[in-house]
Design a protein around this motif. Structure first.
Motif, PDB file in Angstrom:
ATOM      1  N   GLU A   1      -4.152  -4.396  -4.888  1.00  0.00           N
ATOM      2  CA  GLU A   1      -3.243  -5.535  -4.815  1.00  0.00           C
ATOM      3  C   GLU A   1      -2.674  -5.838  -6.199  1.00  0.00           C
ATOM      4  O   GLU A   1      -3.191  -5.410  -7.228  1.00  0.00           O
ATOM      5  CB  GLU A   1      -3.947  -6.774  -4.279  1.00  0.00           C
ATOM      6  N   TYR A   2      -1.562  -6.610  -6.167  1.00  0.00           N
ATOM      7  CA  TYR A   2      -0.904  -7.056  -7.388  1.00  0.00           C
ATOM      8  C   TYR A   2      -0.784  -8.571  -7.335  1.00  0.00           C
ATOM      9  O   TYR A   2      -0.535  -9.162  -6.268  1.00  0.00           O
ATOM     10  CB  TYR A   2       0.502  -6.474  -7.503  1.00  0.00           C
ATOM     11  N   THR A   3      -0.974  -9.211  -8.453  1.00  0.00           N
ATOM     12  CA  THR A   3      -0.657 -10.635  -8.591  1.00  0.00           C
ATOM     13  C   THR A   3       0.546 -10.742  -9.507  1.00  0.00           C
ATOM     14  O   THR A   3       0.656 -10.022 -10.512  1.00  0.00           O
ATOM     15  CB  THR A   3      -1.836 -11.415  -9.177  1.00  0.00           C
ATOM     16  N   TYR A   4       1.446 -11.665  -9.173  1.00  0.00           N
ATOM     17  CA  TYR A   4       2.680 -11.779  -9.956  1.00  0.00           C
ATOM     18  C   TYR A   4       3.100 -13.243 -10.020  1.00  0.00           C
ATOM     19  O   TYR A   4       2.753 -14.065  -9.157  1.00  0.00           O
ATOM     20  CB  TYR A   4       3.788 -10.900  -9.388  1.00  0.00           C
ATOM     21  N   ARG A   5       3.873 -13.534 -11.075  1.00  0.00           N
ATOM     22  CA  ARG A   5       4.389 -14.896 -11.275  1.00  0.00           C
ATOM     23  C   ARG A   5       5.708 -14.786 -12.036  1.00  0.00           C
ATOM     24  O   ARG A   5       5.799 -14.084 -13.050  1.00  0.00           O
ATOM     25  CB  ARG A   5       3.381 -15.714 -12.066  1.00  0.00           C
ATOM     26  N   LEU A   6       6.727 -15.477 -11.527  1.00  0.00           N
ATOM     27  CA  LEU A   6       8.029 -15.495 -12.200  1.00  0.00           C
ATOM     28  C   LEU A   6       8.119 -16.748 -13.054  1.00  0.00           C
ATOM     29  O   LEU A   6       8.053 -17.870 -12.540  1.00  0.00           O
ATOM     30  CB  LEU A   6       9.163 -15.470 -11.171  1.00  0.00           C
ATOM     31  N   ASN A   7       8.221 -16.544 -14.336  1.00  0.00           N
ATOM     32  CA  ASN A   7       8.282 -17.644 -15.302  1.00  0.00           C
ATOM     33  C   ASN A   7       7.062 -18.538 -15.144  1.00  0.00           C
ATOM     34  O   ASN A   7       5.927 -18.068 -15.192  1.00  0.00           O
ATOM     35  CB  ASN A   7       9.601 -18.411 -15.168  1.00  0.00           C
TER      36      ASN A   7
ATOM     37  N   VAL B   1       3.061  -9.450 -14.076  1.00  0.00           N
ATOM     38  CA  VAL B   1       2.497  -8.673 -12.980  1.00  0.00           C
ATOM     39  C   VAL B   1       1.182  -8.043 -13.447  1.00  0.00           C
ATOM     40  O   VAL B   1       1.147  -7.371 -14.495  1.00  0.00           O
ATOM     41  CB  VAL B   1       3.459  -7.570 -12.510  1.00  0.00           C
ATOM     42  N   ALA B   2       0.109  -8.253 -12.692  1.00  0.00           N
ATOM     43  CA  ALA B   2      -1.199  -7.628 -12.960  1.00  0.00           C
ATOM     44  C   ALA B   2      -1.624  -6.841 -11.729  1.00  0.00           C
ATOM     45  O   ALA B   2      -1.257  -7.178 -10.601  1.00  0.00           O
ATOM     46  CB  ALA B   2      -2.233  -8.681 -13.306  1.00  0.00           C
ATOM     47  N   ASN B   3      -2.378  -5.746 -11.949  1.00  0.00           N
ATOM     48  CA  ASN B   3      -2.898  -4.994 -10.792  1.00  0.00           C
ATOM     49  C   ASN B   3      -4.427  -5.051 -10.773  1.00  0.00           C
ATOM     50  O   ASN B   3      -5.088  -5.208 -11.813  1.00  0.00           O
ATOM     51  CB  ASN B   3      -2.395  -3.559 -10.762  1.00  0.00           C
ATOM     52  N   LYS B   4      -4.975  -4.920  -9.556  1.00  0.00           N
ATOM     53  CA  LYS B   4      -6.429  -4.996  -9.339  1.00  0.00           C
ATOM     54  C   LYS B   4      -6.870  -3.788  -8.528  1.00  0.00           C
ATOM     55  O   LYS B   4      -6.235  -3.443  -7.528  1.00  0.00           O
ATOM     56  CB  LYS B   4      -6.787  -6.286  -8.604  1.00  0.00           C
ATOM     57  N   SER B   5      -7.959  -3.150  -8.988  1.00  0.00           N
ATOM     58  CA  SER B   5      -8.442  -1.943  -8.308  1.00  0.00           C
ATOM     59  C   SER B   5      -9.501  -2.313  -7.261  1.00  0.00           C
ATOM     60  O   SER B   5     -10.007  -3.446  -7.226  1.00  0.00           O
ATOM     61  CB  SER B   5      -9.026  -0.967  -9.316  1.00  0.00           C
ATOM     62  N   ALA B   6      -9.874  -1.314  -6.465  1.00  0.00           N
ATOM     63  CA  ALA B   6     -10.898  -1.528  -5.433  1.00  0.00           C
ATOM     64  C   ALA B   6     -12.249  -1.846  -6.043  1.00  0.00           C
ATOM     65  O   ALA B   6     -13.078  -2.535  -5.426  1.00  0.00           O
ATOM     66  CB  ALA B   6     -10.995  -0.280  -4.539  1.00  0.00           C
TER      67      ALA B   6
ATOM     68  N   ILE C   1      -4.656  -7.343 -17.487  1.00  0.00           N
ATOM     69  CA  ILE C   1      -3.880  -8.514 -17.881  1.00  0.00           C
ATOM     70  C   ILE C   1      -2.449  -8.295 -17.401  1.00  0.00           C
ATOM     71  O   ILE C   1      -2.042  -7.172 -17.093  1.00  0.00           O
ATOM     72  CB  ILE C   1      -3.914  -8.725 -19.416  1.00  0.00           C
ATOM     73  N   PRO C   2      -1.643  -9.343 -17.303  1.00  0.00           N
ATOM     74  CA  PRO C   2      -0.294  -9.170 -16.748  1.00  0.00           C
ATOM     75  C   PRO C   2       0.609  -8.334 -17.657  1.00  0.00           C
ATOM     76  O   PRO C   2       0.545  -8.393 -18.883  1.00  0.00           O
ATOM     77  CB  PRO C   2       0.231 -10.607 -16.644  1.00  0.00           C
ATOM     78  N   HIS C   3       1.407  -7.534 -17.037  1.00  0.00           N
ATOM     79  CA  HIS C   3       2.532  -6.866 -17.695  1.00  0.00           C
ATOM     80  C   HIS C   3       3.672  -7.892 -17.759  1.00  0.00           C
ATOM     81  O   HIS C   3       4.038  -8.480 -16.748  1.00  0.00           O
ATOM     82  CB  HIS C   3       2.950  -5.644 -16.874  1.00  0.00           C
ATOM     83  N   GLU C   4       4.246  -8.092 -18.930  1.00  0.00           N
ATOM     84  CA  GLU C   4       5.330  -9.071 -19.104  1.00  0.00           C
ATOM     85  C   GLU C   4       6.660  -8.333 -19.063  1.00  0.00           C
ATOM     86  O   GLU C   4       7.007  -7.577 -19.972  1.00  0.00           O
ATOM     87  CB  GLU C   4       5.163  -9.827 -20.422  1.00  0.00           C
TER      88      GLU C   4
END
Length: 885
Positions: A458-464, A495-500, A506-509
């Motif tokens: 999965e990915y977690t993301y946030r705009l601004n 955007v950050a990614n999470k493994s199994a 940490i987030p990619h900006e």
């Protein structure tokens, strides 16, 4: 002060004139402060009025015995304020007075006494005479002495030393002669005291042992490494120096010595600039010991007190290169370690140095940037914690710094950080400055996520600053989301990614720009004419636009215009010439303005064009037609060099106009014109040059490369200038020749070229009855006079004749008055030369029999009766032989 030349009292007083002023300053290198004092008070005592004093009378100063209706015996007293010389070194002083009257030119005796102050005392209570300062007798020549001078240097120095505020002197006749009226004299009462002096420089202040290090007044002072101090590798003692005497030059004498060996004291003299002096103690001249230094000021006459003593110690031994060890990000094995956001520690070691106080270090993928410092612990070590913000190649730099600021060689190592952050991309919103037309506030775009670690679920993301959301990864570990930015300008997607296995990066900006600047169009065309009312139309790219702010150019005030229900607006701008830029930004409610859109505009000054019809010559009437690219001109204003009156002509429906023009004089003319529209806007002014031809026309029978030789030919000058009186010509820039013009403005004559085979240039101008000259006309040609050769027996470039058989050549002239022809016949075996006399028709005939067959060439030139020779004509032919049969 430099190399002081102290003036004697005689020299000082010699500079005093009747109106004594301050002494002239000496040369810059021999500066001597000086001042001429006017007496602060004066008076005299008189035996004729024994009980009365005479303070500050409006009269001359009298000395000796004299009489009017009673007998008088007088002494004159002069007081000077000398308090200002306290603390100064008086170099010389002189009293000067001017004699104005004498009873007997052969009798003169004058004394100058220092006395108690005169305060209006009478003869019976006159001031006590304290010491005789000088005397003067009969002058060598003349009667009255312009400057009676006395050297009072010692007396002034003594008075200043005693702390006296004033100095009083008395002029009198010596006691033994005072009763004799023949010694009576008058002096002007403006007696002067001229003083040369010097003030010692003040004790130096603001001492510093190099730069801002200040002065350590106790040993051993700061530890210094000259190599680390500056580019010149020197300890640089410096101080402020001053001298009270304006214009006096001061130098600084620095003294420096090893504290343990004061006998090795050195003194260095330096100039003072801007009130500050310094000297260089170069590293090569210094040992690793403790030094003391001080400084004093010198002006060539006096010196200041020595300053306080400053100390420093030389230390040139740098610390050893430090050691560095990391736990997570170590060097023991090659490979990528950790990840952005994963902390690690680095431990630094002094590596045996005992005077290291801190470490300076940098951890960066870009080299040694943004260094930080950490103090050394009691164990000679320091540990810092660091977390990478980027992946891949990194540098660790660390330097030891000791007590004197010396730096070690740089230690550290290279290591690599593993990348575990996802990659992000969008075609509509690409990374960086470029904003695509497809993007905009409220316009959606797809953002694709690519995993940075294996088995991403999965990915977690946030705009601004928005809410954090989650999107599941596909079987390939990838995912995408569609986002519509709500703000213009720079946006950042985290955007950050999470493994199994639970590893979370940490987030990619991902920074991208959303274009919310307004769209700007105008109806002015590619080139806008001055005065055009241009409609500027603004359309929104931001959401909820309620207004626009706009201006032309830079540095002005923003003008606000409200937007309509669709977020659009339009304004009118009257074009001014030059390059301009319209700058527009939109506003949505109470939000800050967007970034600005800039659109370049080019405004033409629309100078009218001028077209001439006719008026080719002076006195001829023609037309001047005016037109301009300015919209809707209503009139044109024009004037000429022959008529400076400004006139106007109304433009027709097409915006054009024409006026008649009759040039009075020939030559170059100018017409100036500008157009004006109904709004009163003027175009630029066109300065159009118009040539009314006035050069004479030259016609002649000579042209180009003329083969007519020296034959006479007719030449005609025809004027284009009105009222021509004459023509002036020169041949090959020789003397000018004047030819009168006929009533028809023409001159015609026959001319014979004076020389064979030469180029000629005629320069001709006309001149009218008022003496005005036209422009020059030029006529160039060359005269060639090679004779022509014909022969039926020996045709040119062909084979003919026979060996031993006489044939004929005929020589034809290309000039007149030919006397003879000179010829040469040559072949491979030799040549034959000869001369043929010309006949009455200027031709010549040569009869000749060849002696050999084959190639031949004959060259011929003619000779005229005055000895001139023409150019040579060459003629090739072949004589027949057995091989030609």
């Amino acid at each position: 002060m430099r190399t002081l030349a102290v003036l004697t009292s005689a020299a000082v007083l010699a500079s005093l004139t009747t109106a004594v002023t301050a002494l002239p300053a000496a040369a810059a290198d021999d500066f001597v402060p000086s001042k001429t004092l006017t007496r602060s008070s004066w008076g005299y005592t008189d035996l004729g009025t024994p009980n009365a004093g005479h303070a500050d009378p409006d009269s001359d100063a009298f000395i000796g015995t004299w009489t009017d209706r009673r007998w008088h015996r007088t002494r004159s007293y002069f007081t000077f304020d000398v308090a200002e010389f306290r603390g100064k070194n008086v170099l010389s002083a002189a009293v000067a007075a001017k004699e104005t009257e004498a009873d007997d030119c052969n009798r003169r005796a004058v004394e100058l006494w220092r006395t108690e102050p005169y305060r209006g005392q009478s003869w019976l209570r006159q001031p006590k005479e304290l010491e005789l300062l000088g005397s003067a007798g009969k002058p060598a020549t003349g009667c009255l002495v312009e400057n009676v001078s006395f050297d009072v240097s010692a007396a002034i120095r003594a008075a200043v030393a005693r702390g006296e505020q004033t100095f009083t002197v008395a002029l009198r006749v010596p006691a033994k002669l005072e009763h004799d009226p023949r010694y009576h004299r008058h002096f002007a009462n403006d007696v002067k005291l001229a003083v040369t002096y010097n003030t010692a420089p003040s004790t130096p202040a603001a001492l510093s042992t190099t730069g801002t290090l200040g002065c350590d007044t106790t040993s051993p002072g700061k530890r210094l490494n000259p190599f680390a101090l500056n580019d010149v590798s020197s300890v640089i003692p410096q101080a402020d120096l001053a001298d009270e005497d304006a214009g006096d030059e001061v130098s600084a004498r620095f003294a420096v010595w090893p504290v343990a060996a004061p006998g090795e004291r050195r003194e260095l003299v330096s100039e003072v600039h801007g009130g500050r002096a310094l000297t260089y103690l170069r590293s090569a001249e210094l040992s690793e010991v403790t030094y003391a230094w001080q400084v004093r000021g010198e002006d060539g006459t006096d010196v200041s007190a020595w300053s306080q003593t400053c100390y420093f110690t030389v230390d040139r031994t740098p610390p050893a290169k430090p050691g560095a060890v990391g736990d997570v990000y170590h060097q023991s094995e090659f490979g990528y370690k950790g990840a952005p956001g994963t902390p690690g520690t680095f431990t630094f070691d002094v590596n045996g140095s005992d005077d290291v106080v801190e470490f300076e270090y940098t951890v960066s993928p870009y080299g040694s940037v943004n260094p930080k410092r950490v103090p050394v612990g009691p164990d000679g070590k320091a540990t810092v914690t660091w977390s990478p913000t980027e992946a891949n190649h990194h540098y660790l730099y660390v330097t030891s710094i000791d007590k004197v600021g010396m730096r070690s060689q740089t230690g550290g190592y290279t290591f690599y950080v593993r990348e575990n952050r996802p990659d992000v991309w969008s075609n509509v919103y690409p990374r960086g400055e470029y904003a695509t037309p497809e993007g905009g506030v409220g316009k959606p775009g797809v953002f694709a996520f690519t995993p940075g670690i294996p088995n991403v679920v999965e990915y977690t993301y946030r705009l601004n600053d928005g809410a954090t959301q989650t999107v599941a990864a596909g079987a390939d570990g990838k995912a995408s989301v569609t986002l519509a930015p709500t703000a213009g300008g720079w946006n950042t997607l985290f955007v950050a990614n999470k493994s199994a296995s639970g590893e979370l990066s940490i987030p990619h900006e991902y920074r991208f720009r959303v274009d919310d600047t307004p769209i700007v169009t105008h109806d002015g065309g590619q080139v806008i004419a001055i005065g055009t009312d241009v409609t500027l139309s603004f359309s929104p790219k931001a959401a909820g636009v309620t207004a626009y702010e706009w201006q032309i150019g830079w540095g002005g005030q923003w003008t606000r215009v409200s937007a309509d229900a669709e977020g659009k607006a339009a304004v009118t701008w009257r074009a001014v010439p030059g390059h301009s830029a319209v700058r527009v930004r939109s506003i949505s409610g109470d939000a800050e303005p967007t970034l600005e859109r800039q659109v370049s505009l080019w405004v033409d000054s629309a100078e009218p064009t001028v077209a001439r019809t006719g008026a080719e010559k002076a006195g001829q009437t023609g037309q001047l037609a005016f037109s301009t690219i300015m919209r809707n001109p209503v009139l044109y204003t024009y004037w000429t060099d022959e008529d400076a009156t400004r006139r106007t002509v109304t433009a027709d429906a097409a915006g054009k106009a024409s006026v008649p023009w009759t040039p009075v004089l020939s030559g170059e003319h100018f017409v100036w014109v500008f157009a004006t529209n109904a709004a009163g806007v003027d175009t630029g002014t066109r300065a159009q040059d118009l040539l009314v031809e006035d050069k004479p026309v030259i016609t002649s029978e000579f042209y180009g490369q003329n083969d007519r030789g020296r034959y006479p030919g007719k030449i005609t000058f025809t004027a284009q200038q009105p009222n021509v009186k004459e023509f002036v010509y020169s041949l090959n820039y020789g003397p000018q020749v004047v030819v009168p013009a006929g009533p028809d403005g023409r001159a015609e004559f026959v001319w014979t070229p004076p020389r064979e085979s030469e180029s000629y240039q005629w320069v001709v101008f006309s001149r009218d009855t008022e003496g005005r000259s036209s422009r020059n006309e030029y006529h160039s040609f060359s005269v060639y006079s090679q004779p022509r050769i014909t022969s039926t027996d020996f045709p040119e470039y062909d084979t003919g004749g026979e060996v031993g058989v006489e044939g004929t050549f005929t020589f034809h002239p290309n000039s007149f008055d030919v006397e003879s022809y000179e010829y040469t016949i040559s072949n491979w075996d030799g040549e034959v030369r000869g001369t043929v006399t010309a006949a009455a028709d200027d031709t010549g005939v040569l009869r000749w029999a060849p002696t050999t067959s084959g190639y031949h060439e004959i060259s011929v030139r003619h000779r005229s009766s005055d000895g001139q020779r023409s150019l040579t004509r060459y003629y090739t032919f072949f004589v027949a032989g057995p091989e030609d049969e």
